[in-house]
Write an enzyme that holds these catalytic residues in place. Structure first.
Site, PDB file in Angstrom:
ATOM      1  N   HIS A   1     -12.390   3.893  -0.342  1.00  0.00           N
ATOM      2  CA  HIS A   1     -12.495   2.951   0.784  1.00  0.00           C
ATOM      3  C   HIS A   1     -13.333   1.727   0.407  1.00  0.00           C
ATOM      4  O   HIS A   1     -13.880   1.048   1.269  1.00  0.00           O
ATOM      5  CB  HIS A   1     -13.165   3.575   2.026  1.00  0.00           C
ATOM      6  CG  HIS A   1     -12.394   4.656   2.687  1.00  0.00           C
ATOM      7  ND1 HIS A   1     -12.999   5.787   3.179  1.00  0.00           N
ATOM      8  CD2 HIS A   1     -11.074   4.778   2.945  1.00  0.00           C
ATOM      9  CE1 HIS A   1     -12.076   6.570   3.714  1.00  0.00           C
ATOM     10  NE2 HIS A   1     -10.903   5.987   3.578  1.00  0.00           N
TER      11      HIS A   1
ATOM     12  N   ASN B   1       0.868  -1.179   0.000  1.00  0.00           N
ATOM     13  CA  ASN B   1       0.000   0.000   0.000  1.00  0.00           C
ATOM     14  C   ASN B   1       0.903   1.227   0.000  1.00  0.00           C
ATOM     15  O   ASN B   1       1.428   1.630   1.027  1.00  0.00           O
ATOM     16  CB  ASN B   1      -0.874  -0.046   1.260  1.00  0.00           C
ATOM     17  CG  ASN B   1      -1.774   1.167   1.374  1.00  0.00           C
ATOM     18  OD1 ASN B   1      -1.779   2.040   0.496  1.00  0.00           O
ATOM     19  ND2 ASN B   1      -2.528   1.247   2.454  1.00  0.00           N
TER      20      ASN B   1
ATOM     21  N   ARG C   1      -9.362  16.775   6.285  1.00  0.00           N
ATOM     22  CA  ARG C   1     -10.141  17.202   5.110  1.00  0.00           C
ATOM     23  C   ARG C   1     -11.495  17.738   5.540  1.00  0.00           C
ATOM     24  O   ARG C   1     -12.122  17.202   6.464  1.00  0.00           O
ATOM     25  CB  ARG C   1     -10.368  16.038   4.147  1.00  0.00           C
ATOM     26  CG  ARG C   1      -9.122  15.493   3.539  1.00  0.00           C
ATOM     27  CD  ARG C   1      -9.472  14.472   2.440  1.00  0.00           C
ATOM     28  NE  ARG C   1      -8.334  13.609   2.188  1.00  0.00           N
ATOM     29  CZ  ARG C   1      -8.361  12.287   2.279  1.00  0.00           C
ATOM     30  NH1 ARG C   1      -9.478  11.664   2.598  1.00  0.00           N
ATOM     31  NH2 ARG C   1      -7.281  11.583   2.045  1.00  0.00           N
TER      32      ARG C   1
ATOM     33  N   ARG D   1      -2.571  -2.152  -3.500  1.00  0.00           N
ATOM     34  CA  ARG D   1      -3.731  -1.275  -3.332  1.00  0.00           C
ATOM     35  C   ARG D   1      -3.550  -0.092  -4.274  1.00  0.00           C
ATOM     36  O   ARG D   1      -2.549   0.624  -4.219  1.00  0.00           O
ATOM     37  CB  ARG D   1      -3.791  -0.792  -1.894  1.00  0.00           C
ATOM     38  CG  ARG D   1      -4.934   0.155  -1.680  1.00  0.00           C
ATOM     39  CD  ARG D   1      -5.002   0.583  -0.253  1.00  0.00           C
ATOM     40  NE  ARG D   1      -6.129   1.484  -0.091  1.00  0.00           N
ATOM     41  CZ  ARG D   1      -6.338   2.174   1.006  1.00  0.00           C
ATOM     42  NH1 ARG D   1      -5.535   2.068   2.025  1.00  0.00           N
ATOM     43  NH2 ARG D   1      -7.368   2.968   1.078  1.00  0.00           N
TER      44      ARG D   1
ATOM     45  N   GLU E   1      -8.372  -4.333   5.404  1.00  0.00           N
ATOM     46  CA  GLU E   1      -8.277  -4.168   3.954  1.00  0.00           C
ATOM     47  C   GLU E   1      -7.208  -5.079   3.353  1.00  0.00           C
ATOM     48  O   GLU E   1      -7.374  -5.588   2.249  1.00  0.00           O
ATOM     49  CB  GLU E   1      -7.951  -2.706   3.632  1.00  0.00           C
ATOM     50  CG  GLU E   1      -9.174  -1.812   3.820  1.00  0.00           C
ATOM     51  CD  GLU E   1      -8.821  -0.354   4.053  1.00  0.00           C
ATOM     52  OE1 GLU E   1      -8.257  -0.069   5.127  1.00  0.00           O
ATOM     53  OE2 GLU E   1      -9.097   0.468   3.186  1.00  0.00           O
TER      54      GLU E   1
END
Ligand code: ADP
Length: 604
Positions: free
Chosen positions: A171, A7, A232, A82, A380
């Site tokens: 996601h 990742n 964010r 990923r 994940e």
């Protein structure tokens, strides 16, 4: 099988060797401060990479990982990467080929901080593990099932098309993984559940997973839309940006930093992006931190309510990610007073949630709560490893696929005996005009008029025999001609669908519900299902060679019953769009319900 998962983030890299069955991770690798002086940790050993940048850091770290594999005598079977943005090109994980790399490169403009570094990860890993299969798993692909109405921005068409402006969502691997775990925990088929999944980490998003497919999610073209996140902003009135750009005279780059790095929990609280600190300071009386928690939780509640409305109800609400898994405070604020939805929080259970690999799901709703509230530990990496194994195992199989006849179904209506009598007279029995291909089904001589708010459609054919529930199946064109909103549904699923007035020769009948656009589907017997390697309610792709080009109907629902005859049904709109001749045939490609390509070996 052991799979290496990589990742590559914008400023750090995480990798792990993971056992795809039990999720064990004998090796974990982290590279921090990639752009300064990268620090590489493999399990507990740390070292410093002499050169900065993703490529240098990976070229330094991956051989160390390879050495560790030898030391521990572990053989890996593939590498899962990923990849953040798959654009509209990737709706499932894929084995990486030069063409796949090219496409990832092409969509890089949609994720300039992520896709290029994902590609660096792929290239360096290929140079070191060249004899293995490499698989790309996209954050966006699970959300590719969103309907157009959900992913389209109300912006001018030419701009949308020129720049591929639409909502993609992120996601996806996590939303899919926790939805799956929720279904397993509830011992219910994912395809029968409506689940709202809240992934609340540093980045945060909510998804509406309706019968196994994402139909809405809060992130958009980029991960900036939606919930309040660590740094964010999530949703802001776009007018705010125009306003501050003018008033503060700031550049696009500065705006980018402001919205992505300086806003969210960090911007609200002024104490950083870690919610634990914010919760502590709020308890000590810090007003900015109190507001940060309130805004965060309020936005989350708003999305939960909205997504319940989008799906016409909800069966489970899942909380995951660092915040969703660990913060009883946020779970409480999001889930209290949801009685009107049928969700009743059990505060004691919420307080006591402790998730682990051994206990990855905890139900914190009341026993009698109709909607289950679940805290679930996401994973994940394990999800990527499982996808990789599936693809590797099926890679070398050759398809010899039997074909499926395709039938075009015109608009029609199924009636109850009560409706028949209201429309055609007391004691009236439907009369057979012609038998249909499905056993015991027939087209009737009887026809009715449908009364829409915009206009009527006359002479709509009734199909027999009568059924326990009325169902009117129309096309998109009919929907807009009538002026109603008919959802795409499998036959028989008429709950929460609109009703409509019918007129027959003997009178009127008000259909309370039952107007649908039939979900394109295949009827097959259990024997057919075995041959095709599918089950009832699976979603598959069907490829047809029609008109001037081969065309794939995605999102085709499989219906299995001993009473059926093998046939795919599409509506007239779809047949016209595909320029299908009268008698066409299709080839079935199986997907695993949502995101994973499986090419099955099928024997004739
Ligand atoms: P990422 O999105 O980077 O993978 P995580 O899913 O690990 O992040 O989530 C990190 C966030 O989880 C941090 O911002 C942290 O504030 C939050 N978090 C972790 N534990 C708790 C807790 N007990 N209470 C509140 N927030 C927590």
């Amino acid at each position: 099988m052991y799979i290496l998962i990589i990742n590559c983030g914008s400023s750090s890299v995480k990798a792990a060797v993971i056992n795809s069955q039990n999720g064990n991770r004998p090796i974990e690798l982290q590279i921090e401060r990639v752009h300064q002086q990268p620090i590489v940790s493999i399990n507990d050993q740390q070292s410093q990479c002499p050169e900065a940048g993703h490529e240098a850091a990976l070229k330094y770290a991956l051989p160390l990982l390879q050495k560790k594999l030898k030391e521990l005598d572990i053989a890996i079977h593939g590498v899962g990467h990923r990849v953040v943005h798959g654009g509209k090109q990737f709706d499932r994980p894929v084995i990486i080929t030069p063409e796949v790399e090219q496409t990832i490169q092409q969509v890089s403009n949609l994720a300039p901080l992520h896709n290029p570094v994902n590609l660096i990860g792929i290239h360096v890993a290929q140079s070191i593990f060249g004899d293995l299969q490499h698989i790309a798993v996209f954050d966006t692909s699970f959300h590719q099932t969103m309907p157009k109405r959900a992913y389209t921005y109300a912006l001018p068409k030419d701009l949308r098309e020129k720049h591929d402006l639409r909502r993609y969502g992120f996601h996806g691997t996590s939303h899919h993984y926790v939805a799956d775990l929720a279904a397993k925990y509830l011992q219910t088929d994912l395809k029968s559940l409506r689940i709202i999944t809240c992934h609340l980490g540093n980045g945060a998003s909510v998804a509406a997973v309706e019968y196994g497919r994402s139909v809405e999610t809060s992130m958009g073209l980029t991960p900036l839309e939606g919930l309040v996140m660590g740094t964010r902003s999530g949703d802001v009135d776009p007018g705010v940006l125009i306003h501050i750009a003018k008033e503060e005279n700031i550049s696009i780059e500065e705006l980018d930093v402001l919205l992505n790095k300086k806003s969210g929990l960090a911007g609200l609280s002024d104490v950083g992006n870690d919610l634990r600190d914010i919760i502590d300071k709020a308890a000590d009386g810090n007003e900015d931190c109190r507001l940060a928690i309130q805004v965060f939780a309020h936005r989350l509640r708003k999305y939960i309510g909205a997504y319940a409305a989008v799906m016409g109800g909800v069966d489970a609400i899942v909380f995951t990610g660092g915040i969703g898994e660990h913060s009883s405070v946020i779970r409480h604020r999001a889930a209290q007073r949801l009685d009107f939805l049928g969700a009743l929080i059990n505060e004691d259970k919420n307080h006591d949630v402790r998730l682990s690999a051994a206990v990855p799901v905890v139900d914190f709703s009341m026993n009698h709560s109709r909607v289950k509230l679940l805290a679930i530990q996401t994973n994940e990496e394990l999800a990527i490893a499982k996808d990789a194994v599936r693809l590797i195992e099926h890679k070398n199989e050759v398809n010899t696929l039997p074909t499926i006849p395709i039938a075009v179904s015109a608009r029609h209506i199924h009636l109850t005996q009560e409706a028949v009598e209201a429309l055609f007279g007391k004691g009236y029995q439907l009369t057979v005009k012609a038998p249909l291909s499905q056993p015991n089904q027939f087209a009737c001589n009887e026809r009715v008029t449908i009364v829409g708010p915009k206009r009527n459609i006359e002479k709509v054919r009734v199909l027999g025999p009568t059924r326990p529930k009325c169902q009117l199946e129309i096309s998109r064109t009919d929907e807009f001609a009538l002026g109603i909103d008919a959802p795409v549904r499998a036959s028989g699923k008429v709950e929460n669908t609109p009703g409509i007035k019918l007129i027959g020769p003997a009178g009127e009948y008000m259909l309370q519900e039952g107007v649908i656009c039939a979900w394109r589907h295949i009827h097959m017997t259990p024997d057919d299902a075995r041959i095709f390697g599918v089950e009832d309610k699976d979603i598959v792709d069907v490829q047809v060679s029609a008109g001037s080009r081969p065309l794939t109907f995605g999102n085709v629902l499989v219906r299995v019953s001993p009473k059926y005859k093998l046939e795919m049904h599409i509506d007239t709109d779809e047949a016209n769009a595909a320029e299908l001749p009268m008698y066409s045939k299709g080839v079935l490609y199986k997907t695993d319900g949502t995101a994973t390509l499986i090419t099955k070996k099928i024997k004739h």
